[in-house]
Scaffold this motif. Sequence first.
Motif, PDB file in Angstrom:
ATOM      1  N   ASN A 248      81.704  65.722  17.910  1.00  0.00           N
ATOM      2  CA  ASN A 248      80.902  65.036  18.009  1.00  0.00           C
ATOM      3  C   ASN A 248      81.569  63.786  18.662  1.00  0.00           C
ATOM      4  O   ASN A 248      80.968  63.014  19.437  1.00  0.00           O
ATOM      5  CB  ASN A 248      80.001  64.345  16.846  1.00  0.00           C
TER       6      ASN A 248
ATOM      7  N   LEU B 211      82.098  64.731  22.245  1.00  0.00           N
ATOM      8  CA  LEU B 211      80.876  64.682  22.753  1.00  0.00           C
ATOM      9  C   LEU B 211      80.541  63.025  23.178  1.00  0.00           C
ATOM     10  O   LEU B 211      80.074  62.813  24.433  1.00  0.00           O
ATOM     11  CB  LEU B 211      79.878  65.217  21.906  1.00  0.00           C
TER      12      LEU B 211
ATOM     13  N   LEU C 271      79.534  61.666  26.620  1.00  0.00           N
ATOM     14  CA  LEU C 271      78.384  60.889  26.857  1.00  0.00           C
ATOM     15  C   LEU C 271      78.584  59.442  27.598  1.00  0.00           C
ATOM     16  O   LEU C 271      77.622  58.931  28.208  1.00  0.00           O
ATOM     17  CB  LEU C 271      77.496  60.633  25.601  1.00  0.00           C
TER      18      LEU C 271
ATOM     19  N   LEU D  53      71.380  65.322  29.260  1.00  0.00           N
ATOM     20  CA  LEU D  53      70.520  64.211  28.513  1.00  0.00           C
ATOM     21  C   LEU D  53      69.186  64.440  28.871  1.00  0.00           C
ATOM     22  O   LEU D  53      68.151  64.390  28.094  1.00  0.00           O
ATOM     23  CB  LEU D  53      70.938  62.847  28.896  1.00  0.00           C
TER      24      LEU D  53
ATOM     25  N   ARG E  22      72.931  67.361  19.863  1.00  0.00           N
ATOM     26  CA  ARG E  22      74.545  67.517  20.165  1.00  0.00           C
ATOM     27  C   ARG E  22      74.766  68.986  20.397  1.00  0.00           C
ATOM     28  O   ARG E  22      75.756  69.189  21.381  1.00  0.00           O
ATOM     29  CB  ARG E  22      75.218  67.149  18.948  1.00  0.00           C
TER      30      ARG E  22
ATOM     31  N   LEU F 168      73.632  69.461  23.822  1.00  0.00           N
ATOM     32  CA  LEU F 168      74.378  68.754  25.033  1.00  0.00           C
ATOM     33  C   LEU F 168      75.832  69.411  25.016  1.00  0.00           C
ATOM     34  O   LEU F 168      76.361  69.605  26.128  1.00  0.00           O
ATOM     35  CB  LEU F 168      74.760  67.554  24.520  1.00  0.00           C
ATOM     36  N   ARG F 169      76.476  69.984  23.953  1.00  0.00           N
ATOM     37  CA  ARG F 169      77.828  70.259  23.813  1.00  0.00           C
ATOM     38  C   ARG F 169      77.768  71.928  24.786  1.00  0.00           C
ATOM     39  O   ARG F 169      78.498  72.140  25.748  1.00  0.00           O
ATOM     40  CB  ARG F 169      78.242  71.036  22.743  1.00  0.00           C
TER      41      ARG F 169
END
Lengths: 100, 197
Positions: free
Chosen positions: A10, A13, A17, B130, B173, B176-177
């Motif tokens: 995370n 990530l 982002l 996103l 998440r 997104l990953r």
Amino acid sequence: MSIIDHHPLNKALADVLNHASPVPDMPAARIEAAAMAAFGAQTAPRHAWVKTFGALAASLVLGVGGFVYYQSWQTEQKALTADADAFAEQLLSTDIDSAL
Amino acid sequence: MSNPLVFDPLAGLIAKAGRGDRAAAADLVKAVSPKLWRVSWRLLRDAAEAEDVTQEALIRLWKVLPTWQTGRARVETWLHQVTTNLCFDRLRKAGRFVDEDQAPEPLDPGPMPDTRLHQSALRDSVDAALASLPDRQRAAIVLTHYEELAAKDVGEVLGISVDAVESLLARGRRALRLALAPEKADLLQASVEGHAA
């Protein structure tokens, strides 16, 4: 922030982002002008209402106060007149001419 | 059981603005509008709509000012809630709102070549990833990652429990990953190795 946020995947990530498109500049002047106009419109009626109510209350207080004062003044005048009449009557009844 | 009082750094401005103080109202607008703008732009991806939403949220704040009860909630949390709901409403009206049960399951792209994309291509990929999220997942990611709200506050904004926020974030998440794996497989791997070392 929970423990999940500290998971290495995370955190990685989160780094990714940060590559998202940046948020464009906010049209601050327009937003602030519109917000303040709305604020003025929102508060103006309340101020007008407060002013109107205040004027009515002041008129009422002055009116009632004036009436009460006038009544008391009138009563006082009547009492004074009665006193003066009584005194005149007293003078007349005492045959003041012959006394003088 | 009554809720504990909530400390709000903007309580002073709220109280003054509630009494009709224009300067306090202007300071309040300056303090909160950039945050509302960022959230609404990230959820709507449209500057004109984000501007409308930011203004509408502030107008709603003026309407509740006379009855605002200090200590019950932070005004920023309340504004984030209003902004998020306004964004969701606009997405629904435009037929763009994607609920979680409507979103396609993200596909695992499998092993990816160890390539680094150009910065703009990476940005496009992150934007697309996103944008592909269901809206509540995207809102949870935006509020947590970009606005740095705690899970408890995100829960208040979205009207869900902290556990539900964690669940939204975990699914977001994961999606997104998977979506970003082609671009960032090497980065994710390096990060995992770095923490394992």
